[in-house]
Structure formats: structure tokens, C-alpha cells
Design a protein around this motif. Structure first.
Motif, PDB file in Angstrom:
ATOM      1  N   THR A 387      34.734 -16.356 -28.544  1.00 46.28           N
ATOM      2  CA  THR A 387      35.631 -16.821 -29.670  1.00 46.28           C
ATOM      3  C   THR A 387      36.131 -15.065 -29.244  1.00 46.28           C
ATOM      4  O   THR A 387      37.193 -14.693 -29.578  1.00 46.28           O
ATOM      5  CB  THR A 387      34.959 -16.290 -31.060  1.00 46.28           C
ATOM      6  OG1 THR A 387      34.018 -15.175 -30.682  1.00 46.28           O
ATOM      7  CG2 THR A 387      34.384 -17.954 -31.310  1.00 46.28           C
ATOM      8  N   LYS A 395      39.006 -20.426 -34.257  1.00 47.28           N
ATOM      9  CA  LYS A 395      38.121 -20.467 -34.676  1.00 47.28           C
ATOM     10  C   LYS A 395      37.105 -20.872 -35.693  1.00 47.28           C
ATOM     11  O   LYS A 395      35.587 -21.312 -35.556  1.00 47.28           O
ATOM     12  CB  LYS A 395      37.113 -18.661 -35.035  1.00 47.28           C
ATOM     13  CG  LYS A 395      37.372 -17.485 -34.252  1.00 47.28           C
ATOM     14  CD  LYS A 395      37.087 -16.598 -34.670  1.00 47.28           C
ATOM     15  CE  LYS A 395      37.836 -15.033 -34.399  1.00 47.28           C
ATOM     16  NZ  LYS A 395      37.295 -13.675 -34.319  1.00 47.28           N
ATOM     17  N   THR A 416      27.438 -13.373 -29.338  1.00 48.34           N
ATOM     18  CA  THR A 416      28.990 -13.387 -29.391  1.00 48.34           C
ATOM     19  C   THR A 416      28.709 -11.872 -30.133  1.00 48.34           C
ATOM     20  O   THR A 416      27.515 -10.925 -30.441  1.00 48.34           O
ATOM     21  CB  THR A 416      28.902 -14.344 -30.420  1.00 48.34           C
ATOM     22  OG1 THR A 416      30.297 -13.889 -31.061  1.00 48.34           O
ATOM     23  CG2 THR A 416      27.734 -13.880 -31.975  1.00 48.34           C
ATOM     24  N   ASP A 418      30.470 -11.567 -32.814  1.00 47.92           N
ATOM     25  CA  ASP A 418      31.501 -11.806 -34.296  1.00 47.92           C
ATOM     26  C   ASP A 418      30.526 -11.919 -34.948  1.00 47.92           C
ATOM     27  O   ASP A 418      29.890 -13.398 -35.314  1.00 47.92           O
ATOM     28  CB  ASP A 418      32.550 -12.974 -33.553  1.00 47.92           C
ATOM     29  CG  ASP A 418      33.622 -13.348 -34.689  1.00 47.92           C
ATOM     30  OD1 ASP A 418      33.285 -12.958 -36.182  1.00 47.92           O
ATOM     31  OD2 ASP A 418      34.434 -13.269 -34.103  1.00 47.92           O
ATOM     32  N   PHE A 421      31.861 -15.056 -37.562  1.00 49.71           N
ATOM     33  CA  PHE A 421      31.972 -16.765 -36.472  1.00 49.71           C
ATOM     34  C   PHE A 421      30.535 -17.241 -37.289  1.00 49.71           C
ATOM     35  O   PHE A 421      29.317 -18.707 -36.889  1.00 49.71           O
ATOM     36  CB  PHE A 421      32.293 -15.925 -35.200  1.00 49.71           C
ATOM     37  CG  PHE A 421      32.528 -17.867 -34.422  1.00 49.71           C
ATOM     38  CD1 PHE A 421      33.050 -18.960 -35.098  1.00 49.71           C
ATOM     39  CD2 PHE A 421      30.809 -18.172 -34.015  1.00 49.71           C
ATOM     40  CE1 PHE A 421      33.093 -20.012 -34.294  1.00 49.71           C
ATOM     41  CE2 PHE A 421      31.381 -19.192 -33.106  1.00 49.71           C
ATOM     42  CZ  PHE A 421      31.840 -20.353 -33.440  1.00 49.71           C
TER      43      PHE A 421
END
Length: 489
Positions: A387, A395, A416, A418, A421
């Protein structure tokens, strides 16, 4: 601008690119840090002082003696930021500055930039898709769409404008105000933007009849005592004299979507490359469907395991996006060609088909690379920061596609930074620290046991006397009555 002397522009206007590798010119980290200062004629004493202060701000002391090529993507991003901040520019331009940074480093950097803005008068303009921490720090928000400026105003006004302007802009609303708007509790008073403001808002409504205090249902994980799809046993890996993975033991099961967190330089990308068979471990063993790596198993791995590197530029081999998609779906029948048309439509790739992949933005390259992987008949996706540079609407698309992929009995492993997410996409989360997997568990338990690697919604709801939630969707489900009417309206 054309009348501004180049020497003055270089000293007063600093810019950090979206792709960290595009900005680095020196082989050694310390040389890169002082490169700009040397070219502007700073004294040796001033360069040493600025280098010491800036690296301490950004936590780069331990990598100053290392070659720049050995740094992780996040470390390269921090190095670029340090090199620019050392010049103390009057105008700082940042293109996705936290895209490669772990949550702790991202918060530290953003608050450092805010402090410089407030205490030195430095003007900062930055583009950003990780909004939970960045959005509340802004004095002014600009929303762009198709090359046009759609909104220019205060952050709270921006949130309300996004809500009223349609689905395309609602995805841009950060988690805290999004939750409050969805539960109908924004009437009267200022709309909360930060975790602190959200907690205060909740505490003022602590006696409201929330629907349930139990954990909300989540999609079940496929984690079980069954034979793992891929397993690592006591794996060590070293780059020259640096040990990156240390006795790493890890199992991946069919139907999982596993998110791996860790600080910059913790070994996440190396772990994925070892899983993909691109880096042979120094010690330990790797098994695929119960069998050790052999030439035959490696051929099967190439057919069934897809790997997307952190820098998608290195993924592309053809001159146009269309050629990349055709290569991914080559040797396929009519059904696969129809799937190719569906992917082009679903990812909105039609405007890019005739363009060279390297001419796309970072987020557009991520979309094309993931689209190519999904066209292949794979059973395991290994995605390194998928992402990074991707807008919230994209996303959401990625999340739906990866969950659908796992629900078909296939498997996803992604690294990740994030957390938002991962919270809505993963079935299991793990934390990699100093080359070892220290924690691994279901999404709810993982985020509830962390202070920094957790979501804004959980930081807002924990210890406030209301049902704790990890995502906006969970909180909305908990805070609404059986009729669907919000209990907060």
C-alpha cells in the motif's frame, strides 16, 4: 522561480522524493548526509553539528557508517529527510514522506517537522495517504482530483466537505472523524480529529446505551495445527557481517492473510525474499507443502508463489502496461483473457495501457504490479509494502481483492507499516524485531496488546468504558442499535 538563483533555491527549498533510491547519490550514509551542506559551503564545524542533531532527531546514528545500498527502504527515506532537514530550508516539500517509515518512526518524524514549522517558521507542504497522524497536524488541507484543486481550507472543514462531496472523497477521511460521522455523533461542538479529542468526546458520552461490550465477529483465520503451506525452521540469514534473521521459525497456513510488522531495518523484506526462495538461508530449513527446497520444489514454487518487491519498478520487464498485463496472462484461455479485461476495469488501468510502467506514479505502479500478480494462477502472494504510495480508495480495493484471494483457499503474506490497512485485511499479524518473530496472533489480540503498532480507533476506545474496537467498521457495528439507528445520534 526562474529568477531565483540556483544556490539560494538549493538552500531555501528542500524536497524529498517519493522514491528513496532516486535521491541518493553517495555510496556512504554519512557522505550522503553532508553532501548538500558541502555543496553549499557549510563549515566543517556546522556540518558536524547539523549532522549530529539531525541524525539524533531521526534515529539514524547506528547506520551512519553503512553503505547506502545496504539500507532498507525506510532507512533510505529517513536519510533523505535528514539530508534535507540539515540544510534548514525555509520551504520543505515532502512527497509521501512516511510511505517507507514504520509507525513509530512516522510519528516521530511528523512531530519533528511540525515542531520545526512552529519554532523556526519553516513552511511545509506534503502529500500523504497515511492520514491518521498527518491530517491533524496540518494548518490547511488541499484536496486534489484529476489535476484540479477541489478543496482548500481548514482540516475540520475539509472532513465535512469530503463527507458531503460523495463516495470518491469519503475514503480520504481519517479514522477518528470517520467513525464519529458514521455513528451520527458529530452534531454540536468541534469535530474530533485526534485520538485525544476522540477519547474526550467518548468520555462525555460514557452513559450512552452501547449495543454490546463483547468483541465483534471477525473473519475466521485459517490458522490451525494442520500442515503449513510454507514453514521456516531456525532460519539465519546474513548480509556480509550483519545478521538479519536469527533462528527465525514461522509457519504460514492455507487461507491466511498474514501481516508482518517491524521497524525499519528489522528484516521484513529479507524475510519475504527468503520465503520466496530468492535468498538462500545460511542455516535452517524451509519447507513448501512439507517438502524441503529442491530443484523440483523450486520449479513448483516459481509457478505457484508470486513475489512483489518493495520497489515495484524492479518488477516490470516490458515497454507498456498493456504488454505487462498480456505477459501475466499469457498461455491462458478465453476465461483468463476475460479475467484480464476485468482486472483492467477493476483497477481502472485503461488510461495507463499505452504508458511505460516507469512513467507511472508510485501508487499507479503498485496497482499495475498487483494486477499482474492476480492474473497469474498463484496460491501464495508475498507482498512487500503493497500500500506504499496508494490512495485510500485504492487501499480499499486492494483489501477486498486480498481478502477474496484468501477466501478462495489461497494465501497472502504481506509486510506493512500501515496498521489501518492490516486491521481490515489480515487474519493474523506478526511482529519482527531484531531478526526474530516476537509476537503472532489474531488481528484483535495483536492490536489490543500493542501501544504503538495499533490502530487509531483502538487507541481512542480502550479504557474509556465503551466497547473497544480495532477498526471503524467494528466500532460502527458495536455502537448501533438493532434497528440500524445510531445510539449516538
Amino acid at each position: 522561480m526562474q529568477d531565483l538563483p540556483a544556490h539560494r533555491a538549493a538552500g531555501e527549498i528542500g524536497m524529498v522524493f517519493q522514491h528513496p533510491g532516486h535521491q541518493i547519490v553517495m555510496e556512504n550514509t554519512l557522505q550522503e548526509l553532508v553532501f548538500g551542506m558541502e555543496n553549499l559551503g557549510f563549515s566543517s564545524e556546522l556540518m558536524r553539528r547539523r549532522a549530529a542533531e539531525t541524525t539524533a532527531y531521526l534515529g539514524l546514528e547506528k547506520v551512519l557508517s553503512r553503505p547506502t545500498e545496504s539500507l532498507s527502504g525506510g532507512q533510505k527515506q529517513l536519510l533523505n529527510l535528514a539530508s534535507v532537514l540539515a540544510l534548514r530550508p525555509r520551504l520543505l516539500l515532502l512527497d509521501e514522506p512516511t510511505g517507507h517509515l514504520d509507525p513509530v518512526a512516522a510519528v516521530r518524524f511528523l512531530h519533528t517537522v511540525k515542531r520545526l514549522n512552529e519554532e523556526t517558521g519553516m513552511t511545509v507542504i506534503f502529500t500523504e495517504h497515511r492520514l491518521e497522524e498527518a491530517y491533524p497536524l496540518a494548518d490547511r488541507v488541499l484536496v486534489m482530483n484529476q489535476g484540479k484543486l477541489c478543496f482548500n481550507g481548514l482540516p475540520r472543514e475539509g472532513v465535512r466537505w469530503m463527507k458531503e462531496s460523495g463516495p470518491g472523497h469519503r475514503d480520504l477521511i481519517p479514522a477518528i472523524p470517520s467513525l464519529i460521522l458514521q455513528t451520527g455523533g458529530s452534531e454540536g461542538g468541534a469535530l474530533p480529529l485526534t485520538v485525544k479529542e476522540g477519547r474526550k468526546w467518548l468520555q462525555e458520552r460514557e452513559n450512552l446505551p452501547f449495543l454490546s461490550f463483547s468483541d465483534p465477529p471477525r473473519r475466521a483465520s485459517s490458522f490451525s495445527p494442520r500442515q503449513p503451506l510454507l514453514s521456516l525452521r531456525r532460519v539465519d540469514f546474513r548480509y556480509a557481517e550483519e545478521t538479519v534473521l536469527k533462528q527465525t521459525t514461522f509457519d504460514i497456513f492455507t487461507g491466511e492473510c498474514v501481516a508482518i510488522f517491524g521497524g525499519n531495518g528489522s528484516g521484513k523484506s529479507t524475510l519475504l525474499k527468503v520465503m520466496a526462495g530468492l535468498l538462500p538461508p545460511n542455516t535452517g530449513s524451509i519447507r513448501y507443502r512439507g517438502r524441503k527446497w529442491t530443484r523440483r520444489v523450486s520449479r513448483e514454487r516459481i509457478r505457484r508463489i508470486g513475489y512483489l518487491p518493495q520497489n515495484p519498478e524492479s518488477y516490470f520487464l516490458h515497454e507498456t502496461v498493456e504488454a505487462e498485463l498480456q505477459a501475466a496472462s499469457r498461455q491462458a484461455g478465453e476465461e483468463r483473457r476475460e479475467r484480464c479485461r476485468e482486472v483492467i476495469s477493476g483497477f481502472s488501468l485503461t488510461p495507463f495501457l499505452s504508458r511505460h510502467p516507469h512513467d507511472l506514479s508510485g501508487g499507479e505502479m503498485q496497482k499495475v504490479a498487483l494486477a499482474c500478480l492476480l492474473l497469474r494462477d498463484l496460491e501464495l502472494l508475498l507482498l512487500d509494502e503493497p500500500t506504499k504510495g496508494v490512495d485510500p480508495e485504492c487501499k480499499s480495493l486492494f483489501s477486498r481483492l486480498l481478502k477474496s484471494f484468501a477466501e478462495q483457499g489461497k494465501t497472502v503474506v504481506l509486510t506493512t507499516h500501515d496498521v489501518e490497512f492490516a486491521a481490515v485485511t489480515a487474519t493474523r499479524c506478526s511482529l519482527l524485531f531484531d531478526g526474530e518473530i516476537l509476537a503472532s496472533g489474531t488481528v484483535g489480540s495483536f492490536f489490543r496488546e500493542n501501544d504503538f503498532y495499533t490502530t487509531a480507533v483502538y487507541r481512542m476506545t480502550r479504557d474509556t468504558g465503551v466497547p473497544e474496537a480495532v477498526t471503524v467498521e467494528e466500532a460502527v457495528r458495536l455502537w448501533q442499535g438493532q434497528s440500524g439507528r445510531s445510539v449516538l445520534s
